[in-house]
Design a protein around this motif. Structure first.
Motif, PDB file in Angstrom:
ATOM      1  N   LYS A  12       0.779  -1.524   0.014  1.00 28.77           N
ATOM      2  CA  LYS A  12       0.085   0.034  -0.037  1.00 28.77           C
ATOM      3  C   LYS A  12       0.906   1.358  -0.026  1.00 28.77           C
ATOM      4  O   LYS A  12       0.430   2.186  -0.657  1.00 28.77           O
ATOM      5  CB  LYS A  12      -0.920  -0.146   1.277  1.00 28.77           C
ATOM      6  CG  LYS A  12      -1.978  -1.029   1.115  1.00 28.77           C
ATOM      7  CD  LYS A  12      -3.035  -1.033   2.240  1.00 28.77           C
ATOM      8  CE  LYS A  12      -3.955  -2.112   2.136  1.00 28.77           C
ATOM      9  NZ  LYS A  12      -4.752  -2.296   3.206  1.00 28.77           N
ATOM     10  N   LYS A  13       2.040   1.050   0.551  1.00 26.25           N
ATOM     11  CA  LYS A  13       2.844   2.320   0.708  1.00 26.25           C
ATOM     12  C   LYS A  13       3.485   2.620  -0.623  1.00 26.25           C
ATOM     13  O   LYS A  13       3.426   3.748  -1.060  1.00 26.25           O
ATOM     14  CB  LYS A  13       3.946   2.280   1.667  1.00 26.25           C
ATOM     15  CG  LYS A  13       3.652   2.178   3.051  1.00 26.25           C
ATOM     16  CD  LYS A  13       2.939   3.737   3.460  1.00 26.25           C
ATOM     17  CE  LYS A  13       4.029   4.546   3.961  1.00 26.25           C
ATOM     18  NZ  LYS A  13       3.441   5.770   4.470  1.00 26.25           N
ATOM     19  N   ASP A  14       3.856   1.477  -1.336  1.00 26.35           N
ATOM     20  CA  ASP A  14       4.218   1.797  -2.795  1.00 26.35           C
ATOM     21  C   ASP A  14       3.333   2.081  -3.683  1.00 26.35           C
ATOM     22  O   ASP A  14       3.492   3.097  -4.300  1.00 26.35           O
ATOM     23  CB  ASP A  14       4.782   0.110  -3.242  1.00 26.35           C
ATOM     24  CG  ASP A  14       6.033  -0.163  -2.383  1.00 26.35           C
ATOM     25  OD1 ASP A  14       6.758   0.700  -1.962  1.00 26.35           O
ATOM     26  OD2 ASP A  14       6.329  -1.443  -2.539  1.00 26.35           O
ATOM     27  N   ASP A  71      -6.662   8.510  -0.757  1.00 20.76           N
ATOM     28  CA  ASP A  71      -7.151   8.891   0.836  1.00 20.76           C
ATOM     29  C   ASP A  71      -7.572   7.436   1.643  1.00 20.76           C
ATOM     30  O   ASP A  71      -7.170   7.488   2.641  1.00 20.76           O
ATOM     31  CB  ASP A  71      -8.421   9.739   0.731  1.00 20.76           C
ATOM     32  CG  ASP A  71      -8.147  11.102   0.265  1.00 20.76           C
ATOM     33  OD1 ASP A  71      -6.862  11.550   0.359  1.00 20.76           O
ATOM     34  OD2 ASP A  71      -9.053  11.627  -0.196  1.00 20.76           O
ATOM     35  N   GLU A  72      -7.784   6.503   0.866  1.00 24.27           N
ATOM     36  CA  GLU A  72      -8.342   5.215   1.437  1.00 24.27           C
ATOM     37  C   GLU A  72      -7.171   4.705   2.032  1.00 24.27           C
ATOM     38  O   GLU A  72      -6.927   4.029   2.914  1.00 24.27           O
ATOM     39  CB  GLU A  72      -8.774   4.356   0.348  1.00 24.27           C
ATOM     40  CG  GLU A  72     -10.449   4.563   0.224  1.00 24.27           C
ATOM     41  CD  GLU A  72     -10.843   3.723  -1.121  1.00 24.27           C
ATOM     42  OE1 GLU A  72     -10.310   2.804  -1.527  1.00 24.27           O
ATOM     43  OE2 GLU A  72     -11.949   4.206  -1.716  1.00 24.27           O
ATOM     44  N   LEU A  73      -6.004   4.662   0.885  1.00 25.43           N
ATOM     45  CA  LEU A  73      -4.767   3.687   1.288  1.00 25.43           C
ATOM     46  C   LEU A  73      -4.021   4.465   2.423  1.00 25.43           C
ATOM     47  O   LEU A  73      -3.596   3.783   3.213  1.00 25.43           O
ATOM     48  CB  LEU A  73      -3.796   3.806  -0.008  1.00 25.43           C
ATOM     49  CG  LEU A  73      -4.209   2.790  -1.121  1.00 25.43           C
ATOM     50  CD1 LEU A  73      -3.452   3.039  -2.271  1.00 25.43           C
ATOM     51  CD2 LEU A  73      -4.036   1.458  -0.799  1.00 25.43           C
ATOM     52  N   THR A  74      -4.215   5.754   2.584  1.00 19.50           N
ATOM     53  CA  THR A  74      -3.455   6.606   3.564  1.00 19.50           C
ATOM     54  C   THR A  74      -4.228   6.254   4.799  1.00 19.50           C
ATOM     55  O   THR A  74      -3.357   6.171   5.928  1.00 19.50           O
ATOM     56  CB  THR A  74      -3.347   8.392   3.261  1.00 19.50           C
ATOM     57  OG1 THR A  74      -2.624   8.332   1.867  1.00 19.50           O
ATOM     58  CG2 THR A  74      -2.940   8.901   4.325  1.00 19.50           C
ATOM     59  N   CYS A  77      -3.049   2.803   6.018  1.00 18.95           N
ATOM     60  CA  CYS A  77      -1.627   2.800   6.339  1.00 18.95           C
ATOM     61  C   CYS A  77      -1.678   3.423   7.873  1.00 18.95           C
ATOM     62  O   CYS A  77      -0.759   3.048   8.689  1.00 18.95           O
ATOM     63  CB  CYS A  77      -0.706   3.382   5.358  1.00 18.95           C
ATOM     64  SG  CYS A  77      -0.491   2.389   3.897  1.00 18.95           S
ATOM     65  N   MET A  78      -2.237   4.473   7.944  1.00 19.11           N
ATOM     66  CA  MET A  78      -2.273   5.132   8.996  1.00 19.11           C
ATOM     67  C   MET A  78      -2.546   4.222  10.518  1.00 19.11           C
ATOM     68  O   MET A  78      -2.060   4.190  11.478  1.00 19.11           O
ATOM     69  CB  MET A  78      -3.130   6.438   9.253  1.00 19.11           C
ATOM     70  CG  MET A  78      -2.591   7.515   8.380  1.00 19.11           C
ATOM     71  SD  MET A  78      -1.081   8.382   9.262  1.00 19.11           S
ATOM     72  CE  MET A  78      -1.587   9.082  10.480  1.00 19.11           C
ATOM     73  N   GLU A  79      -3.563   3.523  10.041  1.00 21.34           N
ATOM     74  CA  GLU A  79      -4.033   2.648  11.237  1.00 21.34           C
ATOM     75  C   GLU A  79      -3.158   1.557  11.646  1.00 21.34           C
ATOM     76  O   GLU A  79      -2.671   1.449  12.553  1.00 21.34           O
ATOM     77  CB  GLU A  79      -5.533   1.627  10.837  1.00 21.34           C
ATOM     78  CG  GLU A  79      -6.529   2.207  10.379  1.00 21.34           C
ATOM     79  CD  GLU A  79      -7.626   1.632   9.907  1.00 21.34           C
ATOM     80  OE1 GLU A  79      -7.445   0.401   9.859  1.00 21.34           O
ATOM     81  OE2 GLU A  79      -8.788   2.411   9.708  1.00 21.34           O
ATOM     82  N   MET A 101       7.804  -0.618   8.370  1.00 23.91           N
ATOM     83  CA  MET A 101       7.590   0.637   7.935  1.00 23.91           C
ATOM     84  C   MET A 101       8.863   1.271   7.069  1.00 23.91           C
ATOM     85  O   MET A 101       8.522   1.785   5.999  1.00 23.91           O
ATOM     86  CB  MET A 101       7.532   1.639   9.058  1.00 23.91           C
ATOM     87  CG  MET A 101       5.924   1.422   9.936  1.00 23.91           C
ATOM     88  SD  MET A 101       5.945   2.364  11.422  1.00 23.91           S
ATOM     89  CE  MET A 101       6.038   4.281  10.833  1.00 23.91           C
ATOM     90  N   ASP A 102       9.952   0.744   7.514  1.00 22.70           N
ATOM     91  CA  ASP A 102      11.116   1.200   6.601  1.00 22.70           C
ATOM     92  C   ASP A 102      11.473   0.151   5.484  1.00 22.70           C
ATOM     93  O   ASP A 102      12.352   0.457   4.725  1.00 22.70           O
ATOM     94  CB  ASP A 102      12.537   1.332   7.611  1.00 22.70           C
ATOM     95  CG  ASP A 102      12.118   2.370   8.737  1.00 22.70           C
ATOM     96  OD1 ASP A 102      11.183   3.307   8.773  1.00 22.70           O
ATOM     97  OD2 ASP A 102      13.018   2.204   9.671  1.00 22.70           O
ATOM     98  N   GLY A 103      10.760  -1.124   5.639  1.00 23.77           N
ATOM     99  CA  GLY A 103      10.992  -2.125   4.627  1.00 23.77           C
ATOM    100  C   GLY A 103      12.346  -2.839   4.626  1.00 23.77           C
ATOM    101  O   GLY A 103      12.796  -3.477   3.924  1.00 23.77           O
ATOM    102  N   LYS A 104      12.865  -3.010   5.966  1.00 20.35           N
ATOM    103  CA  LYS A 104      14.367  -3.696   5.979  1.00 20.35           C
ATOM    104  C   LYS A 104      13.888  -5.108   6.299  1.00 20.35           C
ATOM    105  O   LYS A 104      12.759  -5.474   6.783  1.00 20.35           O
ATOM    106  CB  LYS A 104      15.029  -3.276   7.191  1.00 20.35           C
ATOM    107  CG  LYS A 104      15.405  -1.726   6.953  1.00 20.35           C
ATOM    108  CD  LYS A 104      16.426  -1.205   8.358  1.00 20.35           C
ATOM    109  CE  LYS A 104      16.923   0.201   7.866  1.00 20.35           C
ATOM    110  NZ  LYS A 104      17.691   0.389   8.932  1.00 20.35           N
TER     111      LYS A 104
END
Length: 127
Positions: A12-14, A71-74, A77-79, A101-104
């Motif tokens: 979703k962040k991507d 807006d939906e994705l944001t 992701c905030m949740e 969150m950082d994708g490591k």
């Protein structure tokens, strides 16, 4: 919070980045320039005429659709981010933050916090 939902967070962040880029570049190319044919009756008989122009309705439709999805994705992701930030144990919170969150990778997280990869994996399985 489920493991599946945390994994979807990365995707979703991507998608948020992709949509933001699309919104920023909308109208900069020729993608919204279209052509159509009309019939001209000025002489009494229909003569086809070609019309070329910018499709403002399509632009507005795309903007609205992409902004709604953004807006939906944001919100989703905030949740997830709020859930991660509310993890009571500091070490576990850092591991979740770095991994999701950082994708490591688990190995990168393990190096950063000076633990073994197997201990990081155990911490990530607590959900």
């Amino acid at each position: 919070m489920t493991k599946n939902r945390l994994e979807e967070y990365k995707s979703k962040k991507d998608e948020i980045r992709e949509l933001q880029q699309k919104l920023d570049n909308l109208g900069k190319g020729d993608s919204l320039i279209g052509n159509d044919t009309i019939l001209d009756y000025q002489t009494g008989y229909p003569r086809p005429q070609s019309i070329v122009g910018y499709d403002y309705l399509k632009e507005q439709h795309l903007k609205n659709r992409w902004r709604r999805r953004l807006d939906e994705l944001t919100s989703e992701c905030m949740e997830v981010e709020l859930w991660i930030e509310n993890i009571p144990d500091s070490l576990t919170r850092r591991i979740f933050r770095m991994h999701y969150m950082d994708g490591k990778s688990q190995e990168e997280v393990a190096k950063a916090i000076h633990m073994s990869q197997s201990n990081v994996s155990r911490k990530l399985k607590i959900i």
